[in-house]
Design an enzyme around this catalytic site. Structure first.
Site, PDB file in Angstrom:
ATOM      1  N   ASN A   9     -22.336 -35.978   9.594  1.00  9.36           N
ATOM      2  CA  ASN A   9     -22.819 -35.276  10.768  1.00  9.36           C
ATOM      3  C   ASN A   9     -23.716 -33.983  10.278  1.00  9.36           C
ATOM      4  O   ASN A   9     -23.225 -33.033   9.765  1.00  9.36           O
ATOM      5  CB  ASN A   9     -21.681 -34.777  11.677  1.00  9.36           C
ATOM      6  N   TRP A  10     -25.098 -34.353  10.260  1.00 11.74           N
ATOM      7  CA  TRP A  10     -25.969 -33.326   9.706  1.00 11.74           C
ATOM      8  C   TRP A  10     -26.168 -31.975  10.469  1.00 11.74           C
ATOM      9  O   TRP A  10     -26.661 -31.202  10.264  1.00 11.74           O
ATOM     10  CB  TRP A  10     -27.255 -33.856   9.454  1.00 11.74           C
ATOM     11  N   LYS A  11     -25.630 -32.275  11.752  1.00 14.25           N
ATOM     12  CA  LYS A  11     -25.850 -30.878  12.746  1.00 14.25           C
ATOM     13  C   LYS A  11     -27.114 -30.538  12.793  1.00 14.25           C
ATOM     14  O   LYS A  11     -28.182 -31.410  12.695  1.00 14.25           O
ATOM     15  CB  LYS A  11     -24.844 -30.015  12.358  1.00 14.25           C
ATOM     16  N   HIS A  95     -18.200 -33.588  20.503  1.00 13.57           N
ATOM     17  CA  HIS A  95     -18.072 -32.639  19.320  1.00 13.57           C
ATOM     18  C   HIS A  95     -17.501 -31.426  19.977  1.00 13.57           C
ATOM     19  O   HIS A  95     -18.313 -30.825  21.071  1.00 13.57           O
ATOM     20  CB  HIS A  95     -19.158 -32.397  18.566  1.00 13.57           C
ATOM     21  N   GLU A  97     -18.579 -28.407  19.022  1.00 11.69           N
ATOM     22  CA  GLU A  97     -19.588 -27.565  19.207  1.00 11.69           C
ATOM     23  C   GLU A  97     -20.160 -27.697  20.566  1.00 11.69           C
ATOM     24  O   GLU A  97     -20.748 -26.851  21.056  1.00 11.69           O
ATOM     25  CB  GLU A  97     -20.594 -27.758  17.980  1.00 11.69           C
ATOM     26  N   GLU A 167     -10.910 -33.897  14.982  1.00 12.14           N
ATOM     27  CA  GLU A 167     -11.484 -32.789  14.213  1.00 12.14           C
ATOM     28  C   GLU A 167     -10.598 -31.490  14.927  1.00 12.14           C
ATOM     29  O   GLU A 167     -11.126 -30.909  15.852  1.00 12.14           O
ATOM     30  CB  GLU A 167     -12.912 -32.756  14.795  1.00 12.14           C
ATOM     31  N   GLY A 173     -15.839 -26.600   9.650  1.00 11.12           N
ATOM     32  CA  GLY A 173     -16.827 -25.288   8.688  1.00 11.12           C
ATOM     33  C   GLY A 173     -15.839 -23.930   8.376  1.00 11.12           C
ATOM     34  O   GLY A 173     -16.607 -23.198   8.177  1.00 11.12           O
ATOM     35  N   SER A 212     -13.836 -29.965   7.392  1.00 17.13           N
ATOM     36  CA  SER A 212     -13.890 -29.455   5.979  1.00 17.13           C
ATOM     37  C   SER A 212     -13.457 -30.357   5.004  1.00 17.13           C
ATOM     38  O   SER A 212     -12.768 -30.224   3.738  1.00 17.13           O
ATOM     39  CB  SER A 212     -13.206 -28.122   5.770  1.00 17.13           C
ATOM     40  N   GLY A 233     -19.246 -32.797   7.884  1.00 19.56           N
ATOM     41  CA  GLY A 233     -20.333 -31.885   8.183  1.00 19.56           C
ATOM     42  C   GLY A 233     -20.987 -31.464   6.803  1.00 19.56           C
ATOM     43  O   GLY A 233     -21.721 -31.962   6.143  1.00 19.56           O
ATOM     44  N   GLY A 234     -20.772 -30.195   6.416  1.00 18.12           N
ATOM     45  CA  GLY A 234     -21.329 -29.531   5.247  1.00 18.12           C
ATOM     46  C   GLY A 234     -21.368 -30.394   3.944  1.00 18.12           C
ATOM     47  O   GLY A 234     -22.354 -30.636   3.578  1.00 18.12           O
TER      48      GLY A 234
HETATM   49  P1  13P Z   1     -17.591 -29.420   8.076  1.00 20.24           P
HETATM   50  O1  13P Z   1     -17.202 -30.705   7.467  1.00 20.24           O
HETATM   51  O2  13P Z   1     -18.846 -28.687   7.947  1.00 20.24           O
HETATM   52  O3  13P Z   1     -16.189 -28.847   8.644  1.00 20.24           O
HETATM   53  O4  13P Z   1     -17.818 -30.100   9.640  1.00 20.24           O
HETATM   54  C1  13P Z   1     -17.008 -31.166  10.258  1.00 20.24           C
HETATM   55  C2  13P Z   1     -17.698 -31.690  11.614  1.00 20.24           C
HETATM   56  O5  13P Z   1     -17.700 -30.877  12.633  1.00 20.24           O
HETATM   57  C3  13P Z   1     -18.130 -33.015  11.571  1.00 20.24           C
HETATM   58  O6  13P Z   1     -18.675 -33.248  12.776  1.00 20.24           O
END
Ligand code: 13P
Length: 251
Positions: A9-11, A95, A97, A167, A173, A212, A233-234
């Site tokens: 997930n590149w956000k 999600h 967010e 999640e 994050g 994470s 994510g990251g």
């Molecule tokens: P991180 O891997 O950066 O914690 O993000 C997880 C996430 O929200 C994937 O959708």
């Protein structure tokens, strides 16, 4: 039986040049991991670009969001059939967010899940508790509410091609990861909730862990019996770390 899915997930990240080198790297490494399904989820504006870069590969494409219906006066929104037409197979729904920053409530998330299925997309339904909810002992209630609202609106059959991503909000994050045992307990709870509605769907449905996930913690999480992949994510923004996570998928 359940092919593990590793999804990036590149956000709201990526320029065209960064994306080109990221996809080059993933394309180069992906054939080493045929036992994993690999998926990338760029921003809306980069979907077409990434779709072209991925042609003749088995890497799957997904979007991070969608809106309801097929078209209409909804300024700034994108429908599921637009995503299908552009080559997406998957879409994220709910999600954390989006639930917190964009105030998506249980009903809207359920409507979006249904819209995704109607458009021929495989929804990845994201669910998870906050730190406060966990500390209050409310994790199972929160997970159950987030899941039952979708089952009630969309019906259990809509889950046949769906994926669930657990999640924990406190792990996203933050560098804090659920322990493999903590994650496994929630994954097993999710599968049990689904099995109360449909045993076959519960047995075949993939449940991803997100929060994470990194190369150094992926192996122990992915070794758990009910963890069928990761939503990353990251660590998905570097081909090297993303592929290192793919390498930890049990064969
Ligand atoms: P991180 O891997 O950066 O914690 O993000 C997880 C996430 O929200 C994937 O959708």
């Amino acid at each position: 039986m359940r092919k593990p899915l590793i999804a990036g997930n590149w956000k709201m990240h990526g320029s065209k040049s960064q994306i080109q080198s990221l996809i080059d790297g993933i394309k180069h490494g992906a054939p080493h991991y045929p036992h994993a399904e690999i998926l990338v989820l760029p921003t809306f504006v980069h979907l077409d670009y990434v779709h072209n870069l991925l042609s003749h590969t088995s890497i799957q494409l997904g979007a991070q969001n969608l809106y309801l219906g097929t078209q209409g006066a909804f300024t700034g929104e994108v429908s599921g059939c637009m995503l299908t037409e552009i080559g997406c197979q998957y879409v994220l729904v709910g999600h954390s967010e989006r639930r917190t920053l964009f105030h998506e409530d249980l009903n809207l998330v359920a409507e979006k899940f249904k819209a995704a299925v109607t458009s021929g997309l495989k929804p990845i339904l994201c669910i998870g508790e906050t730190k406060d909810e966990r500390e209050r002992g409310d994790t199972e209630r929160v997970i159950s509410d987030q899941l039952q609202s979708v089952i009630q609106l969309a019906g259990i059959e809509a889950f046949r091609e769906a994926v669930i991503a657990y999640e924990p909000v406190w792990a996203i994050g933050t560098g804090l990861t659920a322990t493999p045992e903590q994650a496994q307990a929630v994954h097993a709870f999710i599968r049990q909730l689904i099995s109360q509605n449909h045993i076959d769907i519960a047995n075949t449905m993939r449940i991803l862990y997100g929060g994470s996930m990194k190369p150094d913690n992926a192996a122990s999480l992915l070794a758990m019996p009910d963890i069928d992949g990761g939503l990353i994510g990251g660590a998905s923004l570097s081909a090297e770390s993303f592929l290192k996570i793919c390498a930890e998928v049990p064969k």
